[in-house]
Design an enzyme around this catalytic site. Structure first.
Site, short mmCIF file in Angstrom:
data_model
loop_
_atom_site.label_atom_id
_atom_site.label_comp_id
_atom_site.label_asym_id
_atom_site.label_seq_id
_atom_site.Cartn_x
_atom_site.Cartn_y
_atom_site.Cartn_z
N ASP A 486 35.10 37.25 33.49
CA ASP A 486 33.99 38.14 33.84
C ASP A 486 34.45 39.54 34.20
OD1 ASP A 486 31.79 36.50 33.59
OD2 ASP A 486 31.97 35.69 35.61
C1 GLC Z 1 33.99 32.61 37.85
C2 GLC Z 1 32.77 32.41 37.00
C3 GLC Z 1 33.12 32.05 35.59
C4 GLC Z 1 34.15 32.99 35.05
C5 GLC Z 1 35.35 33.09 35.95
C6 GLC Z 1 36.37 34.08 35.49
O1 GLC Z 1 34.58 31.37 38.08
O2 GLC Z 1 31.94 31.41 37.52
O3 GLC Z 1 31.97 32.05 34.79
O4 GLC Z 1 34.49 32.54 33.78
O5 GLC Z 1 34.93 33.45 37.24
O6 GLC Z 1 35.94 35.40 35.65
C1 GLC Z 2 33.33 38.56 40.22
C2 GLC Z 2 34.42 37.52 40.29
C3 GLC Z 2 34.36 36.55 39.16
C4 GLC Z 2 32.97 36.03 39.01
C5 GLC Z 2 32.00 37.20 38.85
C6 GLC Z 2 30.58 36.76 38.67
O1 GLC Z 2 33.57 39.41 39.21
O2 GLC Z 2 35.69 38.11 40.32
O3 GLC Z 2 35.27 35.50 39.41
O4 GLC Z 2 32.93 35.19 37.91
O5 GLC Z 2 32.08 38.01 39.97
O6 GLC Z 2 29.99 36.37 39.85
#
Ligand code: GLC
Ligand code: GLC
Length: 827
Positions: A486
């Site tokens: 993300d």
């Molecule tokens: C969080 C989110 C997931 C994403 C991950 C890496 O665990 O829930 O959807 O892939 O972060 O950013």
């Molecule tokens: C932030 C976190 C990631 C998560 C995203 C969405 O970027 O670092 O892990 O998946 O938020 O909530």
């Protein structure tokens, strides 16, 4: 740092036993696995909600409070002026004994003080919208004990977000009713809500409080509420401000006498026309019926036994006996249990996720399925349909949907170009487990709009096509807003701290940003799609809607795209010693030796090795070696290296985190299993096992409880990486794709029992030191005892296999009812 132990496993009871209330962070458990859920810490902190932690929050909780973990369901015992709680908090009166046992959807907290023992069993009975609290008070002293017992819960005004921000309204809306021993919370019931909550007890009460300020005192705390300290309730009736529920009970216990009190905290929905029995008097019929179901210890014990049987049954579906306690307890108990929790919660409500920001993730929930589908396939099926119903006609998706409405959440948006692939991933896992191809024939809408329905198979097709239709200049998938990571925001370019990296408008127009990780994911799920198309003609005879598709042609077409993707990765996605991570907006390399920081990333190593891209040419092994050399550390595999030390606007949130945390070179446990599976593709069983063990909670539990900080019985999302201030410190426990991926990895790739369309494909990948083990697996109505032996100490390769004494060609155990013994000899 000292290595204090705060608890231990009790495998026989499937419990984690906490023996010191002052854990380094609240160690929590989850109650309920259907509609009604509670979070409960080892000191009884936490809250409950119905279906949706944002829209139907029943009790109030204060995240990140001082002291930590403030608010919960508390019992106060005033014993001749000494006031204490069985779970130590909030009074923190030193106890003579304390124990918290977290089990499968139940928690039992026991404390004792001055000859009185108070033990509370908390659970949500099956098919019930309520939390039961069975309190047992025992007088272990030689004298008569006269105790003043106060219960306590604080109501949340339903919407957990507005509950924390809209005080100009909230302080005027609160309403309750009190009838007998039950306190009803009915805020906003007078208008649009048709639901209320209640908190009752099965004995007459001698008083109550429903107004927080009256009960606690304006300048007191939960640790010393006026009513409790003074030993008499105020019988307050809340009007506005903060409604609570507290029962007051006078208890007299003879020496050795023990008595149960059953409290029930429940939720009721009424039909519009049945809301009231008199002006503004709520209809309590359902609450009373629910109270009656749990008004004796016998009834509660029976409901509890039912819950325990339910878990026995679930956990008997797959059991391993490897002779390694630490492995067995994770495989047989805690990993599967965590998979149930992540299936239910997605990433919404934990002690790190406030239950407000996130609903059910499209990609998260699909991944969670691979850890859950063997447990309750019918619920997995429903989930797949729910998820697919939020998809758009072009295959794109809302990133999240709300569990209450099952509608895509517009605030979170979409455009994450990995999302569609996960639908193929989840659906294939479901069919392989169940053999239920009919799910593909279900008519499923787009964006929940009726009239737009197509078959689920066609949802998979548009998912596949979404990647094909969104390729960049190197014929690799365009990344869109981001892929699985993300925080790799290649089209975001944000300089405004008031913008969210996650939702702010992206500059995808003219972007060349491509993801090698999606390429690997596409090859894995694309091969699955091709295989499905090939075998579907054998399964569509009884189907209504799938008849007219030319699956053979579709398989050919899809295979061409998969082959082209493999070539694109080999040509443009290989950096020399590892797979590149991406190309940025301008077409510059990310995750290359040419880069100053972030030379190598885990995600593309994981997915491209899982996909076996370049296996023959040795790329897989070289990539895995580079991971060991550059990303592996004592506590697991970090996400990228070197960590970013400054903000890179062209990369976004990843470079916003300090070194070693989260997506910037943290050990993001979720993606470690990808590399482990990659190791099994390369048949490197020793490396797979050594990576696996590093993040296996039971190993961490043994020697790093203090450093690890969070619960040692489940995986957490992130462990601080080698560049962090305190490597090895865990955060964001419970709600992480790690649960499903750890399960998938150990059950299918290490122990090697893979559900396949025709049966169970046996393909272990073991450390060379592994000898014999047995897995008992229920599968499509059959029961298999699979005995694996490894006389030559190899990592991979089944030399010989028999089913019920008969030799089998290949390594697939055919799916058939009845009991079967499978003997597997590696070599
Ligand atoms: C969080 C989110 C997931 C994403 C991950 C890496 O665990 O829930 O959807 O892939 O972060 O950013
Ligand atoms: C932030 C976190 C990631 C998560 C995203 C969405 O970027 O670092 O892990 O998946 O938020 O909530």
């Amino acid at each position: 740092m000292d290595n204090k132990r705060y608890g231990h496993f009790d495998d026989q009871h499937r419990e984690y036993v906490i023996t010191d209330p002052q854990t380094p962070w609240p160690w929590i458990n989850y109650l309920g696995n259907e509609d009604f859920f509670s979070l409960i810490s080892n000191t009884a902190g936490g809250y409950c909600f119905y279906k949706d932690a944002k829209f139907r929050r029943l009790t109030r909780y204060r995240y990140n409070g001082v002291p930590m973990d403030n608010g919960g369901r508390y019992f106060y015992i005033n014993d001749g002026g000494t006031v204490w709680n069985p779970g130590w908090k909030p009074c923190k009166t030193p106890l003579d004994s304390y124990e918290c046992r977290h089990g499968m959807n139940y928690t039992r907290i026991t404390g004792s003080k001055n000859g009185v023992e108070a033990s509370v069993l908390f659970f949500v009975p099956l098919h019930t919208w309520a939390e039961v609290q069975k309190l047992t008070l025992t007088n272990n002293s030689n004298e008569v004990k006269r105790l003043k017992l106060f219960s306590f819960a604080e109501w949340c005004l339903w919407n957990a977000a507005t509950d924390m921000e809209n005080f100009q309204r909230n302080f005027s809306t609160g309403e309750v009713e009190i009838e007998g021993s039950v306190i009803y919370h009915k805020t906003e019931y007078r208008e649009r809500r048709n639901h209320y909550a209640f908190y009752g007890v099965n004995v007459p009460i001698q008083g109550f409080d429903t107004d927080r300020e009256t009960f606690v005192g304006l300048y007191n705390e939960f640790a010393n509420p006026d009513a409790v300290i003074e030993g008499h309730p105020r019988n307050s009736h809340a009007h506005g401000w903060s409604p609570i529920a507290s029962h007051y009970i006078e208890v007299e216990l003879q020496p050795n006498e023990s008595r149960d009190y059953i409290f029930l905290l429940g939720y009721v929905e009424n039909k519009q026309e049945e809301k009231f029995i008199a002006p503004q008097v709520i209809n309590k019929t359902q609450a009373k019926a629910m109270m009656a179901r749990f008004d004796t210890s016998e009834k509660v014990d029976a409901a509890f036994a039912e819950l325990c049987d339910y878990w026995d049954n679930l956990l008997n579906i797959y059991t391993a006996n490897t002779g390694n306690d630490k492995l067995d307890r994770m495989v047989n108990i805690w990993n599967q249990y965590q998979c149930m929790v992540t299936f239910c919660m997605s990433r919404s409500a934990s002690f790190f996720e406030s239950g407000i920001g996130r609903g059910m993730g499209f990609r998260d929930s699909n991944q969670d399925l691979v850890g859950f589908v063997h447990l309750i396939p019918e619920r997995a099926r429903e989930r797949i349909i729910d998820i697919a119903s939020t998809q758009f006609p072009d295959g794109g998706c809302y990133h999240q949907y709300q569990p209450l409405t099952k509608r895509g959440n517009n605030d979170i948006g979409g455009g994450f170009n990995d999302d569609p692939c996960w639908l193929i991933f989840g659906t294939v896992a479901y069919i392989k487990e169940t053999g239920d191809f009919s799910i593909l024939d279900e008519m499923v809408p787009f964006d929940n709009q009726s009239g737009t329905e197509v078959t689920l198979f066609e949802h998979l097709q548009v998912s596949f096509n979404h990647v094909v239709n969104n390729l960049g200049p190197h014929s690799l998938p365009l990344i869109g807003r981001a892929d699985w990571n993300d925080c790799l925001n290649l089209n975001c370019f944000s300089w405004d701290p008031n913008e969210s990296f996650q939702t702010t408008e992206n500059k995808t127009e003219g972007s060349q940003a491509e993801s090698v990780m999606i390429a690997g994911l596409f090859v894995v799920t694309g091969k699955d799609y091709v295989e499905l198309c090939k075998i579907l003609p054998d399964h569509i005879k009884t189907m209504q809607n799938l008849k007219d598709i030319d699956f053979a042609a579709e398989a050919d077409r899809a295979q061409r795209h998969v082959d082209e993707m493999v070539n694109a990765v080999k040509t443009h996605g290989w950096d020399g010693e590892w797979y590149l991570r991406a190309y940025d907006f301008y077409g510059n390399k990310i995750g290359s030796d040419e880069c100053e920081e972030g030379k190598i990333f885990i995600e593309s190593q994981g997915w491209c090795t899982m996909a076996g891209i370049g296996l023959e040419e040795g790329l897989v092994e070289r990539s895995l070696d580079s991971v060991k050399e550059r990303l592996e550390c004592e506590h697991g595999i970090v996400l990228n290296n070197p960590a970013f030390t400054t903000y890179h606007v062209e990369m976004g949130e990843i470079s916003s985190y300090p070194e070693g945390y989260k997506e910037n070179a943290g050990i993001f446990c979720h993606n470690n299993p990808w590399v482990i599976i990659g190791e099994t593709v390369a048949a490197r069983g020793d490396d797979a096992w050594s990576h696996y063990k590093k993040i296996l909670p039971s190993y961490v539990e043994e020697d790093r409880q203090t450093l690890h900080k969070v619960e040692p019985y489940v995986n957490c999302q992130m462990v601080a990486g080698k560049d962090a201030y305190r490597p090895g410190e865990g955060k964001n426990s419970w709600l992480t794709g790690t649960a499903a991926w750890m399960w998938y990895t150990v059950s299918e790739f290490i122990l090697g029992i893979k559900p396949h369309y025709d049966g169970l494909f046996i393909d272990p990948c073991l450390p060379k030191t592994a000898h014999n083990y047995t897995v008992n697996r229920r599968f499509r109505g059959g029961e298999y005892e699979i005995r694996v032996s490894n006389p030559k100490g190899v990592s991979k390769g089944v030399a010989k296999m028999t089913v019920d004494g008969m030799p089998v060609e290949g390594a697939v155990v055919p799916a058939q009812p009845g009991k079967h013994i499978v003997e597997v000899v590696m070599g």
